[in-house]
Structure formats: C-alpha cells, structure tokens
Scaffold this active site. Structure first.
Site, PDB file in Angstrom:
ATOM      1  N   TRP A   1       0.806  -1.228   0.000  1.00  0.00           N
ATOM      2  CA  TRP A   1       0.000   0.000   0.000  1.00  0.00           C
ATOM      3  C   TRP A   1       0.833   1.270   0.000  1.00  0.00           C
ATOM      4  CZ3 TRP A   1       1.976   2.213   4.197  1.00  0.00           C
ATOM      5  CH2 TRP A   1       2.348   1.411   5.269  1.00  0.00           C
TER       6      TRP A   1
ATOM      7  N   SER B   1       5.824  -7.403   2.829  1.00  0.00           N
ATOM      8  CA  SER B   1       6.605  -7.742   4.022  1.00  0.00           C
ATOM      9  C   SER B   1       7.264  -9.117   3.883  1.00  0.00           C
ATOM     10  CB  SER B   1       5.682  -7.748   5.232  1.00  0.00           C
ATOM     11  OG  SER B   1       4.685  -8.730   5.047  1.00  0.00           O
TER      12      SER B   1
ATOM     13  N   TYR C   1       3.210 -21.134  -0.733  1.00  0.00           N
ATOM     14  CA  TYR C   1       2.084 -21.350  -1.656  1.00  0.00           C
ATOM     15  C   TYR C   1       2.592 -21.998  -2.948  1.00  0.00           C
ATOM     16  CZ  TYR C   1      -0.333 -17.681   1.125  1.00  0.00           C
ATOM     17  OH  TYR C   1      -0.888 -16.910   2.114  1.00  0.00           O
TER      18      TYR C   1
ATOM     19  N   GLU D   1      10.189  -8.814  -3.465  1.00  0.00           N
ATOM     20  CA  GLU D   1      10.852  -7.566  -3.053  1.00  0.00           C
ATOM     21  C   GLU D   1      10.271  -7.226  -1.675  1.00  0.00           C
ATOM     22  OE1 GLU D   1      12.011  -7.190  -6.320  1.00  0.00           O
ATOM     23  OE2 GLU D   1      10.199  -8.022  -7.201  1.00  0.00           O
TER      24      GLU D   1
ATOM     25  N   GLU E   1      11.944  -3.428  10.999  1.00  0.00           N
ATOM     26  CA  GLU E   1      11.416  -2.385  10.111  1.00  0.00           C
ATOM     27  C   GLU E   1      10.193  -1.733  10.770  1.00  0.00           C
ATOM     28  OE1 GLU E   1       9.473  -3.675   6.451  1.00  0.00           O
ATOM     29  OE2 GLU E   1      10.469  -2.055   5.361  1.00  0.00           O
TER      30      GLU E   1
HETATM   31  P1  NAD Z   1       2.137  -6.933   3.380  1.00  0.00           P
HETATM   32  O1  NAD Z   1       3.120  -8.020   3.182  1.00  0.00           O
HETATM   33  O2  NAD Z   1       1.325  -6.934   4.611  1.00  0.00           O
HETATM   34  O3  NAD Z   1       1.073  -6.914   2.177  1.00  0.00           O
HETATM   35  C1  NAD Z   1       1.497  -6.889   0.843  1.00  0.00           C
HETATM   36  C2  NAD Z   1       0.434  -7.554  -0.012  1.00  0.00           C
HETATM   37  O4  NAD Z   1       0.318  -8.924   0.384  1.00  0.00           O
HETATM   38  C3  NAD Z   1      -0.963  -6.943   0.121  1.00  0.00           C
HETATM   39  O5  NAD Z   1      -1.570  -6.908  -1.152  1.00  0.00           O
HETATM   40  C4  NAD Z   1      -1.664  -7.914   1.031  1.00  0.00           C
HETATM   41  O6  NAD Z   1      -3.067  -7.974   0.854  1.00  0.00           O
HETATM   42  C5  NAD Z   1      -1.036  -9.241   0.641  1.00  0.00           C
HETATM   43  N1  NAD Z   1      -1.102 -10.245   1.704  1.00  0.00           N
HETATM   44  C6  NAD Z   1      -1.120 -10.026   3.052  1.00  0.00           C
HETATM   45  N2  NAD Z   1      -1.231 -11.205   3.706  1.00  0.00           N
HETATM   46  C7  NAD Z   1      -1.277 -12.185   2.768  1.00  0.00           C
HETATM   47  C8  NAD Z   1      -1.386 -13.598   2.823  1.00  0.00           C
HETATM   48  N3  NAD Z   1      -1.478 -14.253   3.972  1.00  0.00           N
HETATM   49  N4  NAD Z   1      -1.391 -14.279   1.651  1.00  0.00           N
HETATM   50  C9  NAD Z   1      -1.307 -13.626   0.467  1.00  0.00           C
HETATM   51  N5  NAD Z   1      -1.226 -12.297   0.360  1.00  0.00           N
HETATM   52  C10 NAD Z   1      -1.203 -11.577   1.483  1.00  0.00           C
HETATM   53  O7  NAD Z   1       2.947  -5.590   3.173  1.00  0.00           O
HETATM   54  P2  NAD Z   1       2.417  -4.112   3.300  1.00  0.00           P
HETATM   55  O8  NAD Z   1       2.196  -3.837   4.743  1.00  0.00           O
HETATM   56  O9  NAD Z   1       1.310  -3.871   2.337  1.00  0.00           O
HETATM   57  O10 NAD Z   1       3.678  -3.290   2.735  1.00  0.00           O
HETATM   58  C11 NAD Z   1       4.740  -2.956   3.501  1.00  0.00           C
HETATM   59  C12 NAD Z   1       5.914  -3.875   3.232  1.00  0.00           C
HETATM   60  O11 NAD Z   1       6.263  -3.859   1.842  1.00  0.00           O
HETATM   61  C13 NAD Z   1       7.156  -3.382   3.964  1.00  0.00           C
HETATM   62  O12 NAD Z   1       7.820  -4.483   4.533  1.00  0.00           O
HETATM   63  C14 NAD Z   1       7.984  -2.764   2.842  1.00  0.00           C
HETATM   64  O13 NAD Z   1       9.340  -2.666   3.126  1.00  0.00           O
HETATM   65  C15 NAD Z   1       7.676  -3.663   1.705  1.00  0.00           C
HETATM   66  N6  NAD Z   1       8.012  -3.016   0.419  1.00  0.00           N
HETATM   67  C16 NAD Z   1       9.092  -3.463  -0.302  1.00  0.00           C
HETATM   68  C17 NAD Z   1       9.449  -2.854  -1.503  1.00  0.00           C
HETATM   69  C18 NAD Z   1      10.630  -3.335  -2.339  1.00  0.00           C
HETATM   70  O14 NAD Z   1      10.716  -2.960  -3.510  1.00  0.00           O
HETATM   71  N7  NAD Z   1      11.541  -4.120  -1.781  1.00  0.00           N
HETATM   72  C19 NAD Z   1       8.685  -1.782  -1.977  1.00  0.00           C
HETATM   73  C20 NAD Z   1       7.596  -1.350  -1.222  1.00  0.00           C
HETATM   74  C21 NAD Z   1       7.268  -1.987  -0.028  1.00  0.00           C
END
Ligand code: NAD
Length: 509
Positions: A180, A258, A268, A280, A413
């Site tokens: 997000w 994350s 999966y 990423e 983080e």
């Molecule tokens: P998140 O992992 O909670 O969610 C990311 C996506 O995964 C969302 O679309 C979410 O709905 C989905 N998701 C959540 N739980 C799931 C599950 N059990 N099974 C399948 N899909 C699931 O991450 P967030 O809070 O949306 O974003 C923040 C994280 O993203 C931070 O750790 C940040 O550092 C990372 N990030 C990394 C980069 C990169 O390029 N390395 C860029 C942006 C953000």
C-alpha cells in the site's frame, strides 16, 4: 454577538486556496468500487464489499468489492483465455509498445485524479503523489514500452549443421501482489514489464489502497489493451492473495511486501504448481557517515528526507543513522533541526511534507515501536508523539531516537517516520552495524575518500549503495534486495527476465 470568526480565520494563502480546491476536487471524485475482470466492472461473487477509510480523517470514502478465491478463479480464467488466444501475447511487439505508450499518456492526462485518489486512499501528500508516484508510473510504462521492440533473441554457437535458437517467451499468466505504500507505482513496476513482453495478469492491490490499480485497469482498456489481459481483484491477503499464490493456473507470482507474507508466497508455490516467485521485501537501510563526510548540512537534509519522505513508509527508508563519534553531535543536531522543519498535516494541503500513516492499526504499530524503544532505554531526541488527533486521521511526528544496536527499533522495520541513531568508532564497526540486521535492501556511505567509498560499498551487503546521495533512482537501474529483503529485481531491463522464460529450439540443417 459573534464577531470573531472572520478575524480569527487563517489568511487565504495560495497554498490554502489550493488546499480548498483539492478538497473540493477530491470530494467530487468517482471512487472505483468494483472488480475489473475481462474488461468489465463486476461485483464480487460473494456480493461483499469493504469500506475504504481515508487515513487523512478516518472517514469512509467509498466501498470496494471484496474479491476472494472465486473471483481470483474468474480473473485467472479470463487471463488464461486472453493469453491463449494470442490477442496480446502474439501481437507484434510494436503494437504492444503503442498500447503501453497510450496508457502512459492517459496516466499523464489523469495525473491529478490519480494523485488525489492515492492521497485520500493511503494518506501521502498529494504533491508527493504527483511528483513521484505518478511521474514514475509514467516512466515505467514508457521505459518498458520502448524496450519491448528493441530486444533481440540469441543464436547459440553450435555445430555447423545445427541451428540452436535461444528465445524468450512470455511466461503466461502472472499474479502480481503489491503493498500500500506506493500503490500505483509498485503496480506499474510490475505491470509495465510483464505486459510489455506479452503476459496477461491478475493484479491484487493491497486492501488499504486499491483505488488507483482499478483506475489503471480502466485506463488500460481505454488505451487499447484487449479484455482479460489486465485483471484487478482487490481483496484481503489471506483470501484473495492466498488464492492467487496457490492457483494452479498462475504461471508466476511477483510480490512486493513484508517478509512474513513473502515467505508465505514461497510456501504457496511449493504447495501448488512450483510457480516461480519473485520477492521484493522490507528494509532497515543505514546511512554510514564517516568523519570526512562532505557538508554536514547537506547530509542532515538527506538523512531527514531519506526517513521522513512518504511518512517513512518506504522500503528503502534510511531508518538507521550510523555516525562516527567525532561528528555525532554536529550531525545529530542538524538532523533534529531538519526534522523540526517537516510539516505534518493534511495530505491535500500543499504545505504538508508528511501526511497520514496508512491506517489506525499501523499507527498503533509505529507508536508501539516508539514506546517500546523508550522502555528499552532509547532517548527521544525529536518527535515521538501522535498529532492532529482532532482530525480523526493518523498522524505521527517525525521522530529521532538515540538507540543501542540490541534494541528492537534498531533491528526491525518500523515503516514509519522514525530514525534510529547509532554511533561507531571504526570503519569495521560501521560495516558490522550496517550488516547487522536481517535486511539488505539499501545503504548510503558519506565520505570524501574515494577508497573508503568503494571499500564500504563493497562490504555492505545491500542491493543498492548510494555514495554521497540518497534515494537516487532511475528506471534504467535495477532495484531489489540482498538477504531477507528479497531476491527479485524491479525496474531496468533486468526486470523483464522474471516475466519471460528461455526456450531452446534445435534445428538440424
Ligand atoms: P504486506 O506483506 O502486509 O502486504 C502486501 C500484499 O500482500 C498486500 O496486497 C496484502 O493484501 C497481501 N497479503 C497479506 N497477507 C497475505 C497472505 N497471507 N497471503 C497472500 N497475500 C497476502 O505488506 P504491506 O504492509 O502492504 O507493505 C509494507 C511492506 O512492503 C514493507 O515491509 C515494505 O518494506 C515492503 N516493500 C518493499 C518494496 C521493495 O521494492 N523491496 C517496496 C515497497 C514496499
């Protein structure tokens, strides 16, 4: 008699006039609300919707269809049909280029609308959404559009009576799951290269920020993308996200988010069809400031913007300042001063440099890190508190903490506007601190010594090392992590590799 209201009202500056105008435009936006499958807006099979709460004021701005496994099935089936029909995958690359370029122009034309949607959906300043998110989205679409008809395949140097062709083919149906923090931009980093090389896609945006992805799919149709090529299914991670990750007819998954969820995607894949997964993930990126660092005012400004931009909700946020003891006082004083120049406020106010955190749960998480750090003995040098509660939104002050390496806040983080300051005495100690977390996304080295710059850049285990700058970025360079920051690379020509597979064709002459 009430005579005070007009005299007490703030003067109408150009910025506040602009804020009123943006609020007005935001209130008349059409909020995308339905899934986008096979070129059409559809309701979720279950009929369920979820509320979108704007972090700027805690108010509901719309309801969005809540996709689940049944909708992922429909979207994957549409993507499969579109892929197999060849309507996109077998198009001349030049034609794919034209569609993506038209989409880039449409995103430009709709820049204000998209930036407003992003701003009210996830809380970032409107001005940042225009300057970064929308601009980089356009760059991604143009870059991969231009690349796709300039890529050649190989002929291997085999025996004289054989011809071995090594060709790249689209991988098929790609599932993309994005976070997000930069909703449209993260989607574009995946959609642009994956579509350019001929794949079809199912994109699942984060449940906290689904609006711009839905709008992107509509604009793509307007640009001429055939039905079923880009499907967008908002929904929750454990339902829609998991269904995509486990789907037997999805050929590859590209994920940004994350580490804990990234791990799940590997599971999966292992438990379904062994689809390739590219990850990423998060970061805990350090600035290493050596005693000979150039211009401490400039370093301090870069350290502050490196952590406070996007409210610290950036994977590459420079969340640790590792500073040599001899300049610690001078630099930290400047960073604290820079943090006080930041303006926390309504994302639609052009004066705000920090908007709202994405949601109440995340606000509590960030405040929990600060409280936990203080309980572990950290010293708060600036900020540390929730502000603007009266708005109903989720705002936190830019925060600077003096910490020890063992503290939780120095290792995990936070994903908020929280900088951890650590002190070192030797270059060895600086490298050990820099490499002392599970992450390896990015780092910066500040020094005027060429040899120190290169040596440090080599010794720090991170996908990107900046020397005397921070967050420099270009679509031409790859971005991704070492260690538990993941192993995928977005951006640059390298990103196209994960959306293609190699085929060898032997011909006996
Ligand atoms: P998140 O992992 O909670 O969610 C990311 C996506 O995964 C969302 O679309 C979410 O709905 C989905 N998701 C959540 N739980 C799931 C599950 N059990 N099974 C399948 N899909 C699931 O991450 P967030 O809070 O949306 O974003 C923040 C994280 O993203 C931070 O750790 C940040 O550092 C990372 N990030 C990394 C980069 C990169 O390029 N390395 C860029 C942006 C953000």
């Amino acid at each position: 008699m009430t005579t005070t209201t007009t005299t007490d009202a703030p003067a109408l500056t150009p910025e506040s006039a602009r804020r009123d105008e943006l609020e007005q435009r935001a209130s008349s936006l059409t909020i995308p609300s339905r899934l986008f499958i096979d070129g059409a807006h559809v309701d979720a099979t279950s009929g369920r919707t979820f509320a979108r709460v704007s972090p700027r004021n805690g108010q509901v701005i719309g309801h969005v269809a809540e996709g689940d496994a049944a909708d992922i099935d429909r979207a994957v089936a549409a993507a499969r049909r579109a892929f197999d029909s060849g309507v996109w995958s077998q198009q001349h690359p030049r034609e794919r280029r034209k569609v993506l370029q038209r989409l880039a122009r449409l995103v430009e034309e709709h820049a204000e609308e998209l930036a407003l949607l992003e701003s009210i959906d996830m809380g970032k300043p409107f001005t940042d959404a225009v300057a970064v998110d929308i601009r980089v989205t356009v760059q991604a679409l143009d870059f991969y559009a231009e690349a796709v008809d300039k890529h050649y395949d190989e002929v291997a140097p085999t025996a004289y009576d054989r011809l071995a062709l090594v060709t790249r083919e689209p991988i098929g149906v790609v599932g993309a799951v994005v976070p997000w923090n930069y909703p449209l931009m993260m989607a574009a980093w995946k959609v642009a290269p994956a579509l350019a090389v001929g794949n079809t896609m199912v994109l699942k945006p984060a449940e906290q920020s689904p609006l711009t992805a839905l709008r992107l799919a509509e604009l793509a149709t307007e640009a001429g993308l055939p039905d079923g090529v880009l499907n967008v299914v908002p929904g929750f991670g454990p339902t829609a996200g998991q269904a995509l990750g486990r789907h037997m007819d999805v050929d590859a998954v590209t994920f940004t988010g994350s580490g804990s969820v990234g791990r799940r995607f590997m599971t999966y894949a292992a438990e379904s069809n062994i689809k390739p997964v590219s990850l990423e993930l998060g970061g805990k990126s350090p600035h290493i400031v050596m005693p000979d660092a150039p211009d401490l005012d400039h370093v301090a400004a870069q350290v502050a913007s490196g952590i406070f931009f996007n409210m610290g909700e950036s994977c590459s946020a420079g969340s640790r300042l590792l500073v040599h003891r001899s300049i610690r006082h001078e630099l930290v004083e400047r960073v604290v001063a820079a943090s006080r120049h930041e303006v926390v406020g309504d994302p639609l106010d052009p004066r705000s440099t920090l908007g709202a955190l994405v949601e109440d749960v995340h606000l509590e998480r960030v405040l929990g890190f600060i409280a936990g750090a203080e309980a572990e003995g950290a010293t708060t040098l600036a900020g540390g508190r929730q502000v603007l509660r009266e708005t109903g939104g989720y705002y936190v002050e830019p925060t600077v903490l003096e910490v020890e390496p063992s503290m939780t806040v120095a290792r995990e983080e936070v994903f908020g506007p929280v900088l951890s300051v650590l002190t070192f005495d030797t270059p060895e100690e600086a490298v050990a601190l820099a490499n002392g977390t599970e992450f390896g996304l990015a780092a910066a080295v500040w020094t005027t010594d060429l040899s120190t710059a290169h040596t440090m850049a080599r010794r720090v285990r991170a996908g990107t090392v900046w020397v005397n700058c921070y967050d420099d970025s270009d679509m031409t360079v790859p971005f991704g992590g070492y260690k538990q920051s993941g192993f995928g690379r977005d951006k640059s020509l390298h990103a196209m590799e994960k959306y293609t597979q190699l085929k060898t064709t032997w011909i006996k002459l």
